[in-house]
Design a protein around this motif. Structure first.
Motif, mmCIF file in Angstrom:
data_model
loop_
_atom_site.group_PDB
_atom_site.id
_atom_site.type_symbol
_atom_site.label_atom_id
_atom_site.label_comp_id
_atom_site.label_asym_id
_atom_site.label_seq_id
_atom_site.Cartn_x
_atom_site.Cartn_y
_atom_site.Cartn_z
ATOM 1 N N LYS A 115 59.624 35.197 55.822
ATOM 2 C CA LYS A 115 60.325 33.959 55.428
ATOM 3 C C LYS A 115 60.987 33.312 56.635
ATOM 4 N N ASP A 116 61.585 34.123 57.513
ATOM 5 C CA ASP A 116 62.190 33.580 58.728
ATOM 6 C C ASP A 116 61.157 32.815 59.553
ATOM 7 N N LEU A 117 59.964 33.404 59.694
ATOM 8 C CA LEU A 117 58.913 32.756 60.476
ATOM 9 C C LEU A 117 58.474 31.443 59.829
ATOM 10 N N ALA A 118 58.396 31.434 58.495
ATOM 11 C CA ALA A 118 58.017 30.203 57.791
ATOM 12 C C ALA A 118 59.083 29.124 57.968
ATOM 13 N N ASP A 119 60.363 29.509 57.857
ATOM 14 C CA ASP A 119 61.457 28.548 58.064
ATOM 15 C C ASP A 119 61.437 28.019 59.494
ATOM 16 N N PHE A 148 59.344 35.650 74.989
ATOM 17 C CA PHE A 148 60.082 34.390 74.995
ATOM 18 C C PHE A 148 59.718 33.608 73.730
ATOM 19 N N THR A 149 60.718 33.053 73.056
ATOM 20 C CA THR A 149 60.465 32.401 71.763
ATOM 21 C C THR A 149 59.778 31.038 71.884
ATOM 22 N N GLY A 150 59.789 30.443 73.079
ATOM 23 C CA GLY A 150 59.313 29.075 73.221
ATOM 24 C C GLY A 150 57.863 28.868 72.832
ATOM 25 N N GLY A 151 56.956 29.665 73.402
ATOM 26 C CA GLY A 151 55.531 29.440 73.205
ATOM 27 C C GLY A 151 55.086 29.607 71.768
ATOM 28 N N LEU A 152 55.346 30.768 71.181
ATOM 29 C CA LEU A 152 54.901 31.042 69.815
ATOM 30 C C LEU A 152 55.664 30.200 68.794
ATOM 31 N N GLY A 153 56.957 29.950 69.061
ATOM 32 C CA GLY A 153 57.722 29.111 68.143
ATOM 33 C C GLY A 153 57.183 27.698 68.091
ATOM 34 N N ALA A 154 56.926 27.093 69.261
ATOM 35 C CA ALA A 154 56.382 25.739 69.308
ATOM 36 C C ALA A 154 54.976 25.695 68.720
ATOM 37 N N HIS A 155 54.185 26.730 69.003
ATOM 38 C CA HIS A 155 52.808 26.808 68.498
ATOM 39 C C HIS A 155 52.793 26.787 66.966
ATOM 40 N N ALA A 156 53.597 27.649 66.355
ATOM 41 C CA ALA A 156 53.618 27.737 64.889
ATOM 42 C C ALA A 156 54.086 26.426 64.269
ATOM 43 N N GLY A 157 55.074 25.774 64.897
ATOM 44 C CA GLY A 157 55.569 24.513 64.364
ATOM 45 C C GLY A 157 54.534 23.407 64.430
ATOM 46 N N ALA A 158 53.798 23.357 65.554
ATOM 47 C CA ALA A 158 52.761 22.330 65.688
ATOM 48 C C ALA A 158 51.642 22.557 64.672
ATOM 49 N N GLU A 159 51.263 23.815 64.457
ATOM 50 C CA GLU A 159 50.247 24.106 63.436
ATOM 51 C C GLU A 159 50.748 23.742 62.046
ATOM 52 N N ALA A 160 52.026 24.079 61.761
ATOM 53 C CA ALA A 160 52.596 23.761 60.449
ATOM 54 C C ALA A 160 52.621 22.254 60.207
ATOM 55 N N LEU A 161 52.752 21.468 61.275
ATOM 56 C CA LEU A 161 52.756 20.021 61.151
ATOM 57 C C LEU A 161 51.349 19.476 60.902
ATOM 58 N N GLY A 162 50.331 20.284 61.213
ATOM 59 C CA GLY A 162 48.953 19.837 61.028
ATOM 60 C C GLY A 162 48.303 19.355 62.298
ATOM 61 N N CYS A 163 48.809 19.809 63.445
ATOM 62 C CA CYS A 163 48.270 19.409 64.737
ATOM 63 C C CYS A 163 47.188 20.385 65.205
ATOM 64 N N THR A 164 46.403 19.943 66.179
ATOM 65 C CA THR A 164 45.484 20.820 66.893
ATOM 66 C C THR A 164 46.218 21.321 68.131
ATOM 67 N N VAL A 165 46.399 22.644 68.233
ATOM 68 C CA VAL A 165 47.212 23.199 69.310
ATOM 69 C C VAL A 165 46.328 23.710 70.439
ATOM 70 N N ILE A 166 46.701 23.356 71.659
ATOM 71 C CA ILE A 166 46.046 23.869 72.869
ATOM 72 C C ILE A 166 47.040 24.846 73.507
#
Length: 442
Positions: A115-119, A148-166
């Motif tokens: 749930k934390d990861l989803a939030d 470091f939380t930056g990479g995976l945190g930003a990645h998951a958020g961009a995917e959740a938004l519906g973006c194509t992540v590089i």
């Protein structure tokens, strides 16, 4: 606001919590806060000890102002409870673990339930959307992956938004440039100093940084100034917005800046309760608009609830604008542990950046060296800064005198300025080190 910016923001579908009234939001905060302090007291031994020692109990929290009666949590608390003493759930419920680098001591370890990861993903997505990123866009993620939380945190958020992540991560600057040219991303996620590194490397390759497909940059993980925003926006022909977070509170996405206003990051107060305390007397909780140290309490975290965490970031709370119910953070002026006390004057690297970038002959690339010359009792600060490529050595020498004078006027302390050749200072591959303390160790 340009027509393109209006178009980028008008089609945004906001979360219900983004459109609440302030009264609705504060009622939600109180309910979640009362649950969180009781949850932490019951499940985390450190909090039971701290609350009991302070003579405070979760039932004493009857209104939001009562939060100020509860003890703080510090980075040292997390280090003392290393590795998993702060976790409020059994190990099998922890879906992911992140940790700090530990370069200044024992690492701080944070955990997340599913749930934390989803939030977290939802809040990063909210932050990216506020900054102009939209579903279907290609997002070049140059934050570092790993603990470091930056990479995976930003990645998951961009995917959740519906973006194509590089997922390029940090470093390998020449490869970053190749992929930006070939994949044609719409947005880039990075630290501001690393985006500056990419832009400089493009120029050296004969590429105009303003000619790429990039339209938006969402930048964080280090303090940066309005002058740096202007530098990046003009150089790369983009809109640059801030994203704020820290691993102990969640990671990136605790707050995000709206592209239509670019006036500071809105804190997502449905998940975090912010306070500002006096940096020198933290027992004093300051009002909105007053400058001090930022403190956070989580409202929804399961694996690692955090109560009144002292971030050491120095800022102020301002009324919401693009998201009226959610207060904004002013620019981070520095961190209390990055503060240089020079001859009795408090100085932050961001102050030097702000002044230097107003002088056209000087580049944004600088370092601060602290020394104590032999036989002297006073510390010496030297600002090592690159001149711009188009500026002569003579022109740079005149600019150095202006920088010295401006630092004396606006900061209140004298320093030396050493103009160095373009490209000679270390470049960022992620977070950039600004301060080099070369004073003799006691």
């Amino acid at each position: 606001m340009t027509q393109e910016t209006v178009a980028a923001t008008s089609d945004a579908v906001l979360d219900r919590e983004e459109t609440m009234s302030r009264d609705e939001l504060e009622a939600l905060q109180l309910s979640r806060l009362q649950h969180t302090v009781a949850y932490a007291y019951d499940r985390v031994p450190l909090y039971k000890r701290k609350f009991d020692d302070a003579g405070i109990h979760p039932t004493d929290l009857r209104e939001l102002a009562d939060l100020g009666k509860f003890p703080f949590t510090t980075k040292e608390d997390l280090r003392l409870e290393y590795p998993f003493g702060m976790f409020a759930v059994p190990q099998h419920e922890v879906a992911r673990i992140h940790a700090s680098s530990g370069t200044t001591g024992r690492a701080t370890v944070v955990g997340y339930t599913k749930k934390d990861l989803a939030d977290w993903a939802k809040l990063v997505a909210r932050s990216l959307r506020a900054s102009g990123v939209r579903p279907g866009m290609k997002v070049h993620n140059a934050y570092g992956y790993g603990l470091f939380t930056g990479g995976l945190g930003a990645h998951a958020g961009a995917e959740a938004l519906g973006c194509t992540v590089i997922p390029i991560s940090g470093g390998q600057t020449e490869r970053q440039i190749t992929l930006i040219q070939d994949f044609k991303p719409d947005a880039i996620l990075a630290t501001p100093t690393y985006l500056l590194t990419i832009a400089d490397a493009m120029v050296k390759q004969g590429i105009d940084p303003a000619s790429t497909s990039l339209k938006y940059a969402v930048l964080g993980a280090e303090p940066w100034t309005e002058e740096m925003r202007h530098e990046l926006e003009v150089t790369m022909n983009i809109k640059a917005c801030d994203i704020y977070g820290l691993s102990e509170v969640m990671g990136p996405g605790v707050a995000g800046e709206a592209v239509e206003t670019q006036d500071g990051s809105h804190i997502w107060e449905d998940h975090f309760r912010p306070e500002i305390v006096d940096a020198f007397d933290p027992s004093k909780v300051l009002g909105d608009g007053e400058h001090g140290e930022l403190v956070f309490t989580s409202l929804t975290k399961e694996a690692l609830p955090i109560i009144r965490y002292r971030t050491k970031d120095l800022t102020r709370l301002l009324p919401g604008t693009a998201r009226p119910a959610h207060r904004r953070m002013g620019r981070i002026t520095g961190r209390s542990d990055d503060m240089i006390i020079l001859r009795g004057v408090n100085l932050f690297p961001s102050q030097i950046e702000e002044i230097a970038l107003r002088i056209p002959e000087l580049s944004p690339h600088f370092q601060l060296e602290l020394t104590r010359p032999a036989g002297q009792r006073m510390d010496q600060l030297t600002v090592k800064i690159e001149r711009r490529e188009s500026v002569t050595v003579e022109g740079a020498a005149s600019a150095a005198k202006v920088l010295q004078q401006q630092i004396k006027i606006h900061v209140g302390s004298s320093c030396a300025v050493d103009i160095v050749e373009p490209g000679s200072l270390e470049r960022s591959n992620g977070k950039l080190r600004r301060i080099y303390d070369m004073r003799p160790k006691a």
